[in-house]
Design an enzyme around this catalytic site. Structure first.
Site, PDB file in Angstrom:
ATOM      1  CG  HIS A  59       2.064   4.105   9.260  1.00 24.67           C
ATOM      2  ND1 HIS A  59       1.858   3.147   8.300  1.00 24.67           N
ATOM      3  CD2 HIS A  59       2.521   5.197   8.602  1.00 24.67           C
ATOM      4  CE1 HIS A  59       2.175   3.643   7.109  1.00 24.67           C
ATOM      5  NE2 HIS A  59       2.581   4.886   7.264  1.00 24.67           N
ATOM      6  NE  ARG A  62      -1.546   2.402   2.860  1.00 22.58           N
ATOM      7  CZ  ARG A  62      -1.020   3.522   3.337  1.00 22.58           C
ATOM      8  NH1 ARG A  62      -0.881   4.570   2.557  1.00 22.58           N
ATOM      9  NH2 ARG A  62      -0.614   3.594   4.593  1.00 22.58           N
ATOM     10  CG  ASP A  63       2.867   4.351   3.137  1.00 19.53           C
ATOM     11  OD1 ASP A  63       2.920   5.239   2.269  1.00 19.53           O
ATOM     12  OD2 ASP A  63       2.875   4.601   4.345  1.00 19.53           O
ATOM     13  CG  HIS A 115       7.059   7.022   6.517  1.00 26.64           C
ATOM     14  ND1 HIS A 115       7.103   6.783   5.171  1.00 26.64           N
ATOM     15  CD2 HIS A 115       5.774   6.837   6.882  1.00 26.64           C
ATOM     16  CE1 HIS A 115       5.892   6.478   4.729  1.00 26.64           C
ATOM     17  NE2 HIS A 115       5.056   6.499   5.752  1.00 26.64           N
ATOM     18  CB  CYS A 174       6.573  11.698  -0.961  1.00 29.32           C
ATOM     19  SG  CYS A 174       5.601  12.905  -1.834  1.00 29.32           S
ATOM     20  CG  ASN A 231       5.910   2.661   5.366  1.00 33.80           C
ATOM     21  OD1 ASN A 231       5.544   2.553   4.207  1.00 33.80           O
ATOM     22  ND2 ASN A 231       5.217   3.292   6.269  1.00 33.80           N
TER      23      ASN A 231
HETATM   24  N1  COA Z   1     -12.526   4.755  -4.436  1.00 33.25           N
HETATM   25  C1  COA Z   1     -12.683   4.918  -5.764  1.00 33.25           C
HETATM   26  N2  COA Z   1     -13.205   6.018  -6.335  1.00 33.25           N
HETATM   27  C2  COA Z   1     -13.587   7.009  -5.525  1.00 33.25           C
HETATM   28  C3  COA Z   1     -13.468   6.910  -4.136  1.00 33.25           C
HETATM   29  C4  COA Z   1     -12.911   5.741  -3.595  1.00 33.25           C
HETATM   30  N3  COA Z   1     -12.717   5.574  -2.267  1.00 33.25           N
HETATM   31  N4  COA Z   1     -13.928   8.039  -3.580  1.00 33.25           N
HETATM   32  C5  COA Z   1     -14.334   8.828  -4.592  1.00 33.25           C
HETATM   33  N5  COA Z   1     -14.129   8.215  -5.768  1.00 33.25           N
HETATM   34  C6  COA Z   1     -14.402   8.708  -7.109  1.00 33.25           C
HETATM   35  C7  COA Z   1     -15.764   9.334  -7.243  1.00 33.25           C
HETATM   36  O1  COA Z   1     -16.726   8.369  -7.531  1.00 33.25           O
HETATM   37  C8  COA Z   1     -15.541  10.294  -8.377  1.00 33.25           C
HETATM   38  O2  COA Z   1     -15.508   9.559  -9.577  1.00 33.25           O
HETATM   39  P1  COA Z   1     -15.977  10.238 -10.968  1.00 33.25           P
HETATM   40  O3  COA Z   1     -15.041  11.391 -11.209  1.00 33.25           O
HETATM   41  O4  COA Z   1     -15.807   9.134 -11.947  1.00 33.25           O
HETATM   42  O5  COA Z   1     -17.384  10.660 -10.736  1.00 33.25           O
HETATM   43  C9  COA Z   1     -14.124  10.797  -8.136  1.00 33.25           C
HETATM   44  O6  COA Z   1     -13.491   9.769  -7.383  1.00 33.25           O
HETATM   45  C10 COA Z   1     -14.092  12.099  -7.374  1.00 33.25           C
HETATM   46  O7  COA Z   1     -14.890  11.987  -6.224  1.00 33.25           O
HETATM   47  P2  COA Z   1     -14.879  13.061  -5.076  1.00 33.25           P
HETATM   48  O8  COA Z   1     -15.772  12.601  -3.973  1.00 33.25           O
HETATM   49  O9  COA Z   1     -15.137  14.424  -5.660  1.00 33.25           O
HETATM   50  O10 COA Z   1     -13.421  12.940  -4.549  1.00 33.25           O
HETATM   51  P3  COA Z   1     -12.202  13.939  -4.644  1.00 33.25           P
HETATM   52  O11 COA Z   1     -11.794  14.179  -6.035  1.00 33.25           O
HETATM   53  O12 COA Z   1     -12.470  15.101  -3.756  1.00 33.25           O
HETATM   54  O13 COA Z   1     -11.075  13.022  -3.968  1.00 33.25           O
HETATM   55  C11 COA Z   1     -10.601  11.186  -2.501  1.00 33.25           C
HETATM   56  C12 COA Z   1     -11.217  12.555  -2.650  1.00 33.25           C
HETATM   57  C13 COA Z   1     -10.591  10.837  -1.034  1.00 33.25           C
HETATM   58  C14 COA Z   1     -11.424  10.175  -3.254  1.00 33.25           C
HETATM   59  C15 COA Z   1      -9.199  11.191  -3.091  1.00 33.25           C
HETATM   60  O14 COA Z   1      -8.503  12.324  -2.631  1.00 33.25           O
HETATM   61  C16 COA Z   1      -8.411   9.958  -2.701  1.00 33.25           C
HETATM   62  O15 COA Z   1      -8.706   8.866  -3.150  1.00 33.25           O
HETATM   63  N6  COA Z   1      -7.388  10.109  -1.882  1.00 33.25           N
HETATM   64  C17 COA Z   1      -6.595   8.987  -1.426  1.00 33.25           C
HETATM   65  C18 COA Z   1      -5.498   9.484  -0.589  1.00 33.25           C
HETATM   66  C19 COA Z   1      -4.610   8.362  -0.136  1.00 33.25           C
HETATM   67  O16 COA Z   1      -4.859   7.189  -0.337  1.00 33.25           O
HETATM   68  N7  COA Z   1      -3.512   8.735   0.472  1.00 33.25           N
HETATM   69  C20 COA Z   1      -2.550   7.806   0.930  1.00 33.25           C
HETATM   70  C21 COA Z   1      -2.965   7.116   2.150  1.00 33.25           C
HETATM   71  S1  COA Z   1      -2.701   8.044   3.618  1.00 33.25           S
HETATM   72 ZN    ZN Z   2       2.939   6.196   5.598  1.00 31.53          ZN
END
Ligand code: COA
Ligand code: ZN
Length: 304
Positions: free
Chosen positions: A209, A15-16, A211, A242, A251
């Site tokens: 967790h 994942r990370d 790093h 990053c 990590n």
């Molecule tokens: N899994 C898959 N797709 C997702 C989702 C999820 N958990 N959450 C939202 N989406 C999709 C929506 O359906 C939408 O799809 P579309 O454009 O096809 O309609 C799109 O993503 C945007 O949705 P929205 O609610 O507006 O989200 P956003 O653009 O504001 O992004 C997150 C928010 C949370 C979805 C996004 O920032 C993200 O996935 N971040 C992950 C961060 C991460 O994993 N960091 C590392 C771990 S700490």
């Molecule tokens: Zn981390």
């Protein structure tokens, strides 16, 4: 068994680590690495995350990986989710072991999941109420519990407040304090855990967790364990880092954690030779940045 003689090393390279590689990896490569880690005896692992493929294209094949490992026995396999939509996708894929992430630091949460901390906690509330379990089986990652790349040192009172709110929503959850930037020091890690643990249920399970950016990863893990944290996260080969945070590493390397705990008589249940073989495979992935001590000492000495 007492946490004094055992520790659970939770593997987060899939994942990370994988999310840090700019060019998404072939799904087969990911599966091969995960299989090697399981074969080494890893009993808990984050397989990846159900996140927006636009935000993290490296996780676009999450459903395929989830399908491959679905129902696998002998290990607790979890998936990270940033919101209720991610939790629904995970449940549909057959995974109830969820890692929900919320940052203590407001700017980091906004940057990571585009929500305020309060909005993220609302997402957690929705997930918990859907599961109808008081948070059992859910892990809450309190990201930036020490330091934030945007706001610097994170006040302890902010950690206490976000923890208290998350605990009210998910009283049976497992909680992690996350050193997202790798800038925490061992004494602070121990003190923050002691404070948080004293404010939570006595039977709560805690995780760390970390790093290794400032070279404190192993020491931080040992200090966390010494105050009662029984789940320690690491990534094989120390995969990560990053591109937007120069000098940041991944990590703490799982094999370095393995050495630190096992040499001190604290059992991990993981085979060091096989873990190193998995770390070698991780290190050979194209585009990955690794950092590990044990992997680069002569193998015979690493295995003595
Ligand atoms: N899994 C898959 N797709 C997702 C989702 C999820 N958990 N959450 C939202 N989406 C999709 C929506 O359906 C939408 O799809 P579309 O454009 O096809 O309609 C799109 O993503 C945007 O949705 P929205 O609610 O507006 O989200 P956003 O653009 O504001 O992004 C997150 C928010 C949370 C979805 C996004 O920032 C993200 O996935 N971040 C992950 C961060 C991460 O994993 N960091 C590392 C771990 S700490
Ligand atoms: Zn981390």
């Amino acid at each position: 068994m007492s946490h004094k003689t055992t520790v659970t090393l939770l593997e987060v390279a899939p994942r990370d680590g994988f999310q840090s590689i700019a060019e998404p990896l072939p799904t087969d490569e990911k599966i091969a690495v995960i299989e090697m880690l399981l074969d080494a005896g890893v009993t808990r692992m984050e397989l990846g995350s159900f996140v927006s493929p636009k935000a993290i294209p490296q996780m676009a094949d999450m459903a395929k990986i989830a399908e491959h490992f679905k129902g696998r026995e002998g290990a607790r396999l979890s998936v990270l989710v940033p919101n209720a939509k991610g939790a629904s996708l995970a449940l549909e894929a057959g995974y109830g072991d969820l890692v929900f992430v919320v940052s203590v630091s407001e700017p980091h949460n906004l940057n990571n999941v585009r929500q305020t901390v309060a909005q993220s906690l609302d997402q957690l509330r929705a997930i918990v109420s859907e599961s109808g379990t008081d948070g059992e089986g859910i892990r809450v990652d309190l990201a930036t519990a020490f330091d934030c790349p945007f706001a610097g040192t994170v006040p302890l009172d902010d950690v206490r407040r976000v923890f208290a709110e998350a605990l009210e929503i998910a009283p049976k959850a497992e909680f992690a304090l996350c050193d997202t930037t790798g800038r925490a020091d061992p004494m602070t890690v121990a003190r923050r855990f002691e404070t948080a643990m004293a404010e939570g249920p006595t039977d709560a399970v805690w995780a760390f967790h970390g790093h290794d950016t400032f070279g404190m990863g192993v020491a931080n893990a040992l200090f966390a364990h010494s105050v009662g944290v029984c789940v320690i996260e690491g990534a094989a080969a120390g995969l990560g880092g990053c591109p937007f945070a120069p000098g940041a590493t991944g990590n703490t390397a799982s094999e370095d954690l393995h050495f630190a705990f096992e040499e001190g008589g604290i059992a991990t249940g993981i085979d060091r030779a096989k873990l190193l073989a998995a770390a070698d495979r991780v290190a050979a992935l194209p585009g990955g940045k690794t950092a590990s001590h044990l992997r680069i000492v002569p193998r015979q000495r690493a295995l003595l």
